[in-house]
Design a protein around this motif. Structure first.
Motif, PDB file in Angstrom:
ATOM      1  N   ARG A  31      -2.099   1.495  -7.699  1.00  0.00           N
ATOM      2  CA  ARG A  31      -3.264   0.613  -7.740  1.00  0.00           C
ATOM      3  C   ARG A  31      -4.525   1.380  -7.383  1.00  0.00           C
ATOM      4  NH1 ARG A  31      -3.384  -1.811 -11.085  1.00  0.00           N
ATOM      5  NH2 ARG A  31      -5.301  -2.790 -10.456  1.00  0.00           N
ATOM      6  N   ALA A  32      -4.409   2.353  -6.534  1.00  0.00           N
ATOM      7  CA  ALA A  32      -5.583   3.123  -6.110  1.00  0.00           C
ATOM      8  C   ALA A  32      -6.019   4.136  -7.159  1.00  0.00           C
ATOM      9  CB  ALA A  32      -5.287   3.843  -4.802  1.00  0.00           C
ATOM     10  N   THR A  33      -5.097   4.587  -7.973  1.00  0.00           N
ATOM     11  CA  THR A  33      -5.420   5.671  -8.908  1.00  0.00           C
ATOM     12  C   THR A  33      -5.670   5.196 -10.332  1.00  0.00           C
ATOM     13  OG1 THR A  33      -3.059   6.092  -9.280  1.00  0.00           O
ATOM     14  CG2 THR A  33      -4.147   7.369  -7.548  1.00  0.00           C
ATOM     15  N   ASN A  34      -5.351   3.960 -10.640  1.00  0.00           N
ATOM     16  CA  ASN A  34      -5.593   3.445 -11.990  1.00  0.00           C
ATOM     17  C   ASN A  34      -7.085   3.316 -12.253  1.00  0.00           C
ATOM     18  OD1 ASN A  34      -2.868   3.198 -12.381  1.00  0.00           O
ATOM     19  ND2 ASN A  34      -2.843   0.969 -12.460  1.00  0.00           N
ATOM     20  N   ASP A  70      -0.171  -2.355   7.103  1.00  0.00           N
ATOM     21  CA  ASP A  70      -0.038  -0.998   7.654  1.00  0.00           C
ATOM     22  C   ASP A  70      -1.147  -0.054   7.196  1.00  0.00           C
ATOM     23  OD1 ASP A  70       2.208  -1.488   9.190  1.00  0.00           O
ATOM     24  OD2 ASP A  70       3.618  -0.757   7.678  1.00  0.00           O
ATOM     25  N   LEU A  71      -1.541  -0.160   5.930  1.00  0.00           N
ATOM     26  CA  LEU A  71      -2.450   0.826   5.334  1.00  0.00           C
ATOM     27  C   LEU A  71      -3.928   0.438   5.362  1.00  0.00           C
ATOM     28  CD1 LEU A  71      -0.348   1.669   2.133  1.00  0.00           C
ATOM     29  CD2 LEU A  71      -0.498   3.001   4.261  1.00  0.00           C
ATOM     30  N   CYS A  72      -4.237  -0.794   5.660  1.00  0.00           N
ATOM     31  CA  CYS A  72      -5.612  -1.279   5.564  1.00  0.00           C
ATOM     32  C   CYS A  72      -6.549  -0.497   6.493  1.00  0.00           C
ATOM     33  CB  CYS A  72      -5.658  -2.763   5.925  1.00  0.00           C
ATOM     34  SG  CYS A  72      -7.260  -3.511   5.606  1.00  0.00           S
ATOM     35  N   PRO A  73      -7.622   0.076   5.929  1.00  0.00           N
ATOM     36  CA  PRO A  73      -8.593   0.804   6.753  1.00  0.00           C
ATOM     37  C   PRO A  73      -9.328  -0.131   7.720  1.00  0.00           C
ATOM     38  CG  PRO A  73      -8.913   1.266   4.410  1.00  0.00           C
ATOM     39  CD  PRO A  73      -7.953   0.129   4.515  1.00  0.00           C
ATOM     40  N   THR A  74      -9.800   0.420   8.789  1.00  0.00           N
ATOM     41  CA  THR A  74     -10.474  -0.339   9.848  1.00  0.00           C
ATOM     42  C   THR A  74     -11.620  -1.185   9.323  1.00  0.00           C
ATOM     43  OG1 THR A  74      -9.885   1.391  11.403  1.00  0.00           O
ATOM     44  CG2 THR A  74     -11.629  -0.111  12.082  1.00  0.00           C
ATOM     45  N   GLU A  75     -12.429  -0.646   8.423  1.00  0.00           N
ATOM     46  CA  GLU A  75     -13.603  -1.383   7.944  1.00  0.00           C
ATOM     47  C   GLU A  75     -13.249  -2.592   7.077  1.00  0.00           C
ATOM     48  OE1 GLU A  75     -13.197   2.419   5.465  1.00  0.00           O
ATOM     49  OE2 GLU A  75     -13.042   1.850   7.555  1.00  0.00           O
ATOM     50  N   ASP A 176      -5.005  -6.997  -6.222  1.00  0.00           N
ATOM     51  CA  ASP A 176      -6.394  -6.695  -5.864  1.00  0.00           C
ATOM     52  C   ASP A 176      -6.489  -6.147  -4.441  1.00  0.00           C
ATOM     53  OD1 ASP A 176      -7.251  -7.477  -8.367  1.00  0.00           O
ATOM     54  OD2 ASP A 176      -7.903  -9.469  -7.714  1.00  0.00           O
ATOM     55  N   VAL A 177      -5.698  -6.723  -3.540  1.00  0.00           N
ATOM     56  CA  VAL A 177      -5.678  -6.240  -2.155  1.00  0.00           C
ATOM     57  C   VAL A 177      -5.232  -4.781  -2.117  1.00  0.00           C
ATOM     58  CG1 VAL A 177      -4.446  -6.442   0.058  1.00  0.00           C
ATOM     59  CG2 VAL A 177      -5.372  -8.482  -1.047  1.00  0.00           C
ATOM     60  N   GLY A 182      -6.069   0.852  -1.318  1.00  0.00           N
ATOM     61  CA  GLY A 182      -5.814   2.197  -1.841  1.00  0.00           C
ATOM     62  C   GLY A 182      -7.079   2.972  -2.149  1.00  0.00           C
ATOM     63  N   ARG A 183      -8.026   2.320  -2.786  1.00  0.00           N
ATOM     64  CA  ARG A 183      -9.283   3.006  -3.128  1.00  0.00           C
ATOM     65  C   ARG A 183     -10.054   3.391  -1.868  1.00  0.00           C
ATOM     66  NH1 ARG A 183      -9.539   3.230  -8.397  1.00  0.00           N
ATOM     67  NH2 ARG A 183      -8.932   1.500  -9.713  1.00  0.00           N
ATOM     68  N   LYS A 184     -10.099   2.493  -0.894  1.00  0.00           N
ATOM     69  CA  LYS A 184     -10.815   2.786   0.351  1.00  0.00           C
ATOM     70  C   LYS A 184     -10.129   3.914   1.103  1.00  0.00           C
ATOM     71  CE  LYS A 184     -14.176   1.662   3.067  1.00  0.00           C
ATOM     72  NZ  LYS A 184     -15.550   1.874   2.701  1.00  0.00           N
TER      73      LYS A 184
END
Length: 190
Positions: A31-34, A70-75, A176-177, A182-184
């Motif tokens: 999802r992050a690389t598409n 687990d992976l969600c960035p702080t912001e 979408d989540v 992934g992108r962040k």
């Protein structure tokens, strides 16, 4: 619903759980690389899990929630340190989004121009997605280290029903989540 033995592992078995974990991990990365708008990984997973019905898709969604937590960035987290759905997705559905969704579905199904029925169906699905966002938001509040985390997430995701329409709407939200997470994460180099 269990697929024939040649289609994949039997639901509920260790092999089934391993397959879902592998697919959730892979999906978190793809999802992050598409490219924006590329949903080929979404379509592949829906086809892979089709023999398991909506239950299989919700089982995968359960693992995606745990990955997001687990992976969600702080912001992208709320004041309590949990993933904030409002920061992760926009949740807006307008006429252009509806027409685009209907056009995309028709193109994949080789059905031609968008009809009024197609637009109504797309609008209904958009409303269903908006209605299920609070369900996903509640599931994202789960603490992954809790002994019953997986069961609690699965229960939360099934709260408004576990049919095909609900499962695909929840999967759409989590797609979408996972893209946002992934992108962040990729931009921050984590």
């Amino acid at each position: 619903m269990n697929p024939p033995s040649s289609a994949g592992p039997v639901a509920g078995t260790p092999a089934y759980c391993s397959m879902l974990e592998r697919e959730a991990d892979d999906f978190s990365r793809t999802r992050a690389t598409n490219a924006p708008g590329d949903r080929s990984d979404v379509q592949r997973l829906v086809m892979l899990l089709r023999p398991y019905g909506p239950s299989g898709l919700l089982d995968l969604c359960t693992l995606l929630v745990l990955c997001a937590v687990d992976l969600c960035p702080t912001e992208l987290r709320d004041g309590q340190g949990r993933p904030d759905l409002a920061k992760l997705i926009k949740g807006n559905s307008d006429a252009l989004t509806t027409i685009d969704a209907a056009s995309s579905a028709n193109a994949r199904l080789h059905r031609g121009a968008v009809t009024a029925d197609d637009l109504t169906s797309a609008e209904e699905q958009a409303e269903r997605i908006i209605g299920l966002e609070p369900v996903v938001a509640a599931a994202l509040q789960t603490r992954t280290g809790h002994a019953k985390a997986r069961r609690n997430v699965r229960r939360a995701l099934s709260e408004q029903g576990d049919g095909v329409r609900e499962a695909t709407a929840v999967f759409g939200i989590l797609s979408d989540v996972m893209e946002a997470v992934g992108r962040k994460t990729a931009r921050s180099g984590a």
